[in-house]
Enzyme design. Structure first.
Site, PDB file in Angstrom:
ATOM      1  N   ARG A  18       0.826  -1.213   0.000  1.00 20.54           N
ATOM      2  CA  ARG A  18       0.000   0.000   0.000  1.00 20.54           C
ATOM      3  C   ARG A  18       0.868   1.274   0.000  1.00 20.54           C
ATOM      4  O   ARG A  18       0.606   2.188  -0.780  1.00 20.54           O
ATOM      5  CB  ARG A  18      -0.985  -0.035   1.165  1.00 20.54           C
ATOM      6  CG  ARG A  18      -2.139  -1.035   0.943  1.00 20.54           C
ATOM      7  CD  ARG A  18      -2.966  -1.209   2.187  1.00 20.54           C
ATOM      8  NE  ARG A  18      -2.127  -1.671   3.297  1.00 20.54           N
ATOM      9  CZ  ARG A  18      -2.465  -1.575   4.570  1.00 20.54           C
ATOM     10  NH1 ARG A  18      -3.604  -1.012   4.911  1.00 20.54           N
ATOM     11  NH2 ARG A  18      -1.653  -2.046   5.503  1.00 20.54           N
ATOM     12  N   ASN A  36      -6.617  -2.337   2.098  1.00 19.36           N
ATOM     13  CA  ASN A  36      -6.758  -3.786   2.148  1.00 19.36           C
ATOM     14  C   ASN A  36      -8.235  -4.110   2.194  1.00 19.36           C
ATOM     15  O   ASN A  36      -8.969  -3.570   3.014  1.00 19.36           O
ATOM     16  CB  ASN A  36      -6.106  -4.351   3.425  1.00 19.36           C
ATOM     17  CG  ASN A  36      -4.597  -4.462   3.297  1.00 19.36           C
ATOM     18  OD1 ASN A  36      -4.063  -4.415   2.192  1.00 19.36           O
ATOM     19  ND2 ASN A  36      -3.915  -4.620   4.416  1.00 19.36           N
TER      20      ASN A  36
END
Ligand SMILES: [Zn+2]
Ligand SMILES: [Zn+2]
Ligand SMILES: [Zn+2]
Length: 756
Positions: A18, A36
Site C-alpha cells: 500500500r 486492504n
C-alpha cells in the site's frame, strides 16, 4: 472523468504494497485511495492511466508478488489527494499472507549503529523484513490481526508509521525499545536481572551451557558447535544419540571454512528465506565428530532474526548448534512457560511476543544441481503453489491431510494449493493437536469455512486418515483416499508442469493397493490415475516394523533368498551375531520364522534394501532416526572412484534386490573397499530401477523420480544419467519436497482433478 477501481490479488499485504502504491500515485499526481479489502488490495484512481498499471506491476517491492489484477470503471467521485485508508474485513479473494522474512540490510545496520534509536534492539523490522506468517491469526495483515497488537506504537514509531517517506510507513510489525516486545533471560524458571540478556546468554554458551532461544517462529536449543562435551550433554538430554545437529554460522565466510558450496547453494543460504542448507563438509574442519556422526554433510543456516545477529555480535564463537527445542516426537515448544521449564536447557532467552503459527526452520538440499525441500516451512509457508493450467480442475475447496510422518496438510481453492508449515509425526498426540490448530489458523487466514472434498492417505491406521474421516462425517463432506505413491507422483508432475510420466517412487513406507508396504515402485501416472507397472522384488520383514529399527533382521530375510538355511545360519552367526539384540537365539527364531512364513510383512521398500546393505557392510546396525542407515551408506560412498561393479538383474518385471545385497556382502567379506562397495551397490540399485522404468515406459517419453530416497545425491545422479543416456526426459522435484512433505500437495492436486 473516468474513475477506475483496481483489485489486486497475490502477496500484497504486509510487504509495503500500500505505501508503494501511495508513493507511485503521488509521483504520477493521481488522486484516490488504496486499502486492504479482506484478502486483496483495492485501489481507486481518479483517471484511467494506462501506465499506472504498467508501473504498478513493474516496480513492485521485492517481497510482493501479483497473481491477478482486475479493473472496473466506476462512477465519478471527488478526491483531494491520494490516501491509504482503513482496511475493511471481508472474505473477498485468495489471501496470500507473506512468509516470515529475514532481517533486511537497513534494519541490520540500525541495530549495529550506536547512534540509532534501535541500537541492539532485538525486534527491529520494517516493511521489507520481519515476522509475518508466524505472528498472524487472521487476514488482512494488519497489526490488529497479529501478536504485535499487544504493543501500541509509541509516538516516534507512530510518526514513522504515518510518514509516507519513511521505510516504516504502514509497516505492521514495526516497534522499538519503548513500545515493542522485550527480551529476558531465565535460569530454569527464575528470571535473571541483567542489562543485556543476550550477552548473558553468550557468556553461558561460552561455558558449555545449553540455552533455549525463542526466535521468530519457534525456539532453538543453542550450543557451542565446537564443544564436544556440551554437544554430548545435549545428546543425552534429548535422548538423541546419533542424529546430526544443524548449525547457524556468523556469516558466509565462516561457512566457507568448513563446507563446500556452489553458487546456487550460496544464493539460497543468503536468501531472505534463510533455510537450513545441506552442504558437503570439507575434510579438514574443526567440528567434533559428535556434531554430525557418520555423515559427510551438515545442515547450515545463517542468522535471520535480529536476536541471532546480536548473539553473534556479542560472541567470539562463530558457529552454534541451533536445533528445534522440543520433547522428541512432539512439536517445537513456543509458549514461554514451557520454554523456561524445559529440562534440556540450562538457560532460556525468551520474549513476550506470542508465536501464533509455529514454523520450524526449512531444510533444502541440491541434487543434480536442482533444489529440493526436505522440509518446507519457515520463510516459505504459507506461499501457495499454482496448479498447472494443463489440468482440468474443479472449482471446489479441498482439505488434504497428508501421510503420518513428516506431515504437512494442504488447502486447495481455485487454482491454488496452500501447503502448511511442517507439522511433524502425527502418531504423537500433541503433534496431532498441532495439526488441528494449524488447520484452523490457515482456514482463518484464507477465510475458508467449508470443503467439497476431504482427502487422506489410503492407510487405514494413520491418525490423519482417521481425522479426515471424522471431519468428513461431522460436516457431511465427501471423502477420498489416495494411494501414497500416486500422491508423490502428482506433486512431481505438477512441479514440472507435465501431464504424465513413468515414475520411480522410492521411499520407506507407503500403503499399497494390495495392503503390502510399497516403496520401490514403477508407476505410470497422470494426475487423475495411476497404474503400477513394476516394482522391486518383494521381501519379507520378520516381525514387521522391528526390522526397520534393526536392519540386520531385514538382511537375514533378503539373504535367505540366496542361501539355504545352513549357509545363512553360518553367515549370520559368524559375521553378524553381535548385531542381533538376543544373539544366536534370535537368529534361530528368525530362521524358523522365515522357513514357516510366520509374523511377516511384505515390502518392496527401497529404504529397507539400502538399510540392509548398510548393516551388511558394518556401517549402521540400528536406526535411531529416520533414514539413518541409508544416509550413512551414502556418506561412506561419498568420494568413491567407481572401481567396483555390481550387476543387476530383472526377473518377472522385478528388480532382483537379493542378488545386489548378496554381491555387496560377498565383496565386503573378500576385503574390498567399503567405500567402493557402498557406491557400487547404490549404483546397481539406481540403474536397476532406471532400467525397470525404461522397459515399462513404452510410449511415454519422460521418467521422473520421487520419494525420500531421492534426497540421496548419488542415487539421483545415477538414475538421471542412465535415463538421459537412454534418450528419455528426466524429471525430479524442483520446488517441492521429494519426501512425504509433499504428499498433501499431491493429494490435493489429484482431488482437484477428480470429476464428481
Ligand atoms: Zn527491515
Ligand atoms: Zn516505538
Ligand atoms: Zn513417501
Amino acid at each position: 472523468m473516468v474513475m477506475e477501481k483496481i483489485l489486486v490479488e497475490g502477496i500484497v499485504q504486509g510487504v509495503g504494497f500500500r505505501p508503494y502504491v501511495y508513493r507511485l500515485a503521488n509521483q504520477m499526481k493521481i488522486k484516490g485511495y488504496v486499502k486492504n479489502l479482506g484478502n486483496i488490495v483495492e485501489i481507486v484512481i481518479d483517471s484511467n492511466f494506462e501506465n499506472f498499471k504498467e508501473r504498478l506491476v513493474n516496480e513492485l517491492p521485492s517481497i510482493a508478488d501479483i497473481n491477478t489484477i482486475k479493473t472496473f470503471n466506476i462512477s465519478d467521485r471527488h478526491f483531494d489527494d491520494f490516501k491509504i485508508i482503513k482496511s475493511s474485513d471481508s472474505s473477498i479473494g485468495n489471501s496470500t499472507i507473506p512468509p516470515d522474512v529475514a532481517i533486511c540490510g537497513e534494519c541490520l545496520k540500525e541495530i549495529r549503529d550506536c547512534y540509532n534509536r534501535r541500537y541492539k534492539y532485538p525486534f527491529n523490522a520494517c516493511t521489507e523484513c520481519g515476522p509475518r506468517f508466524s505472528i498472524i491469526d487472521n487476514a488482512p495483515y494488519d497489526r490488529i490481526n497479529t501478536s504485535m497488537n499487544k504493543f501500541p506504537l509509541c509516538d516516534d514509531c507512530l510518526d514513522e508509521y504515518e510518514n509516507s517517506d519513511d521505510r516504516r510507513y504502514h509497516g505492521e510489525a514495526i516497534c522499538c525499545n519503548n513500545c515493542g516486545p522485550e527480551i529476558s533471560i531465565y535460569s530454569k524458571s527464575k528470571k535473571i536481572n541483567v542489562g543485556n540478556p543476550i550477552k548473558k546468554a553468550v557468556e553461558e554458551l561460552g561455558k558449555g551451557k545449553i540455552v533455549a532461544i525463542k526466535g521468530i517462529g519457534g525456539t532453538h536449543l543453542a550450543v557451542n558447535a565446537y564443544d564436544d562435551k556440551a554437544i554430548n550433554k545435549l545428546r543425552e538430554r534429548l535422548n538423541r544419540p546419533n542424529q546430526a545437529f544443524a548449525v547457524m554460522s556468523r556469516d558466509l565466510e565462516t561457512v566457507k571454512q568448513y563446507a563446500i558450496m556452489n553458487e546456487s547453494e550460496k544464493d539460497i543460504i543468503l536468501s531472505r528465506q534463510r533455510p537450513i542448507v545441506i552442504l558437503n563438509k570439507k575434510k579438514n574442519n574443526d567440528f567434533p565428530d559428535c556434531l554430525t556422526p557418520g555423515l559427510h554433510n551438515i545442515g547450515v543456516m545463517l542468522p535471520y532474526s535480529p536476536i541471532h545477529y546480536l548473539l553473534f555480535d556479542e560472541s567470539n564463537i562463530d558457529t552454534y548448534i541451533m536445533t528445534s527445542a522440543n520433547i522428541p516426537g512432539e512439536p517445537m515448544i513456543i509458549e514461554n512457560k514451557d520454554i523456561i521449564n524445559l529440562e534440556m536447557a540450562d538457560y532460556s532467552l525468551i520474549h513476550n511476543r506470542e508465536i501464533i503459527n509455529r514454523c520450524d526452520d526449512s531444510v533444502v538440499r541440491f541434487r543434480n544441481d536442482e533444489l529440493s525441500f526436505i522440509r518446507r516451512s519457515r520463510g516459505y509457508a504459507p506461499m501457495p503453489y499454482k496448479i498447472s493450467e494443463k489440468y482440468n480442475i474443479n472449482d471446489f475447496n479441498v482439505l488434504a491431510l497428508g501421510p503420518e510422518l513428516d506431515v504437512t496438510f494442504s488447502i486447495a481453492t481455485e487454482n491454488l494449493i496452500y501447503p502448511s508449515q511442517h507439522i511433524g509425526n502425527t502418531n504423537n498426540l500433541k503433534t496431532l493437536n498441532f495439526l488441528k490448530s494449524a488447520i484452523n489458523n490457515l482456514e482463518n487466514i484464507l477465510k475458508i469455512d467449508s470443503y467439497d472434498l476431504i482427502v487422506s492417505d489410503k492407510h487405514p491406521n494413520f491418525f490423519t486418515t482417521k481425522l479426515a474421516h471424522q471431519i468428513a462425517e461431522k460436516y457431511d463432506y465427501e471423502f477420498l483416499e489416495i494411494q501414497h505413491h500416486h500422491a508423490h507422483a502428482a506433486s512431481l508432475l505438477n512441479d514440472n508442469d507435465l501431464d504424465e510420466a513413468v515414475i520411480i517412487a522410492s521411499d520407506g513406507v507407503g500403503y499399497g493397493d494390495d495392503k503390502n508396504i510399497w516403496g520401490g515402485e514403477i508407476l505410470y501416472s497422470d494426475v487423475k490415475s495411476y497404474k503400477r507397472l513394476a516394482s522391486l522384488e518383494p521381501q519379507l520383514m520378520p516381525g514387521g516394523d522391528i526390522s526397520t529399527q534393526y536392519p540386520v533382521r531385514m538382511l537375514a530375510s533378503i539373504l535367505s533368498k540366496q542361501y539355504n538355511k545352513e549357509e545363512l545360519e553360518k553367515i549370520l552367526k559368524n559375521d553378524y551375531v553381535d548385531l542381533f539384540k538376543y544373539g544366536s537365539e534370535e537368529i534361530d527364531v528368525i530362521l524358523s520364522q522365515l522357513e514357516n512364513n510366520f509374523n511377516m510383512n511384505i515390502t518392496t521398500s527401497t529404504g529397507r534394501v539400502l538399510d540392509s546393505i548398510s548393516v551388511g557392510l558394518g556401517i549402521c546396525s540400528e536406526r535411531t532416526y529416520e533414514g539413518e542407515c541409508s544416509m550413512k551408506l551414502e556418506s561412506v560412498a561419498y568420494g568413491a572412484k567407481g572401481e567396483l561393479d555390481i550387476p543387476f538383474t530383472i526377473e518377472n518385471n522385478q528388480l532382483n534386490t537379493s542378488s545386489i545385497v548378496k554381491d555387496a556382502i560377498n565383496l565386503f567379506h573378500k576385503g574390498e573397499s567399503k567405500r567402493e562397495i557402498a557406491a557400487a551397490s547404490q549404483k546397481s540399485l539406481a540403474e536397476g530401477l532406471a532400467e525397470l522404468a525404461i522397459r515399462n515406459a513404452k510410449n511415454v517419453d519422460t521418467i521422473g523420480v520421487t520419494g525420500g530416497v531421492f534426497y540421496n545425491e548419488a542415487i539421483s545422479k545415477y538414475i538421471r544419467d542412465y535415463v538421459l543416456d537412454n534418450s528419455y526426459n528426466f524429471i525430479q522435484h524442483k520446488n517441492t519436497c521429494a519426501g512425504d512433505g509433499s504428499i498433501s500437495l499431491g493429494q490435493a492436486i489429484i482431488a482437484k482433478t477428480k470429476k464428481e
